[in-house]
Design a protein around this motif. Structure first.
Motif, PDB file in Angstrom:
ATOM      1  N   ARG A  18      -1.366  -3.560   4.353  1.00 41.01           N
ATOM      2  CA  ARG A  18      -1.059  -3.345   2.936  1.00 41.01           C
ATOM      3  C   ARG A  18      -2.335  -3.298   2.100  1.00 41.01           C
ATOM      4  O   ARG A  18      -2.353  -2.692   1.043  1.00 41.01           O
ATOM      5  N   ALA A  19      -3.358  -3.999   2.542  1.00 40.80           N
ATOM      6  CA  ALA A  19      -4.621  -3.992   1.812  1.00 40.80           C
ATOM      7  C   ALA A  19      -5.359  -2.694   2.112  1.00 40.80           C
ATOM      8  O   ALA A  19      -5.238  -2.128   3.193  1.00 40.80           O
TER       9      ALA A  19
ATOM     10  N   ARG B 239      -2.689  -9.739  -1.871  1.00 39.64           N
ATOM     11  CA  ARG B 239      -3.715  -9.077  -1.051  1.00 39.64           C
ATOM     12  C   ARG B 239      -4.994  -9.904  -1.016  1.00 39.64           C
ATOM     13  O   ARG B 239      -5.683  -9.941  -0.002  1.00 39.64           O
TER      14      ARG B 239
END
Length: 146
Positions: A118-119, A76
């Motif tokens: 996803r972050a 990330r």
């Protein structure tokens, strides 16, 4: 009257906890079941069985989950390649790392690194860690497995 005798099961649990704490701290070092068992003063077989009974998964599985959690954070962040992340978290095989990552997270590490959804910007790290914790496919809800 003598004091109560030490409970061997409690002693085992204390040693298992120390081994698990070691895996949490030293996940990036080359750890194996033999070394962990020696540190817990148990045979490798007894250590593996006792660890699974106490924590619901094998020592190897627990260690790999810790490594994948850390890899998720590094991916990330975005400043390391997948290969660099693999070695940074203590894996010695990119293929094994990628396969295990995909099993636990649901996508390969290269896809995870590129996928900005996803972050979780603006979310506290303690919450982010809990929300993004890897889930084994057999534990994921049926709809999430696709």
């Amino acid at each position: 009257m003598a004091g109560p005798a030490a409970d061997p099961k409690l002693d085992d649990l204390a040693r298992l906890r120390r081994a698990r704490d070691r895996m949490d701290r030293e996940y990036a070092l080359p750890l194996d079941v033999e070394a962990l068992a020696r540190g817990a003063h148990m045979s490798a077989g007894h250590f593996s069985r006792a660890f699974r009974a106490a924590y619901g998964e094998s020592p190897y599985s627990y260690l790999m989950t810790r490594r994948i959690e850390r890899a998720m954070t590094l991916l990330r962040r975005g400043d390391l390649s997948v290969t660099e992340v693999c070695f940074e978290v203590g894996c010695s095989s990119l293929g094994t790392f990628s396969t295990r990552f995909a099993e636990l997270v649901g996508v390969p590490p290269s896809v995870y690194r590129r996928d900005p959804s996803r972050a979780l910007p603006g979310v506290a790290p303690c919450v982010s860690k809990r929300v993004t914790r890897p889930v084994r496919n057999r534990e994921a809800p049926a709809a999430a497995r696709g």
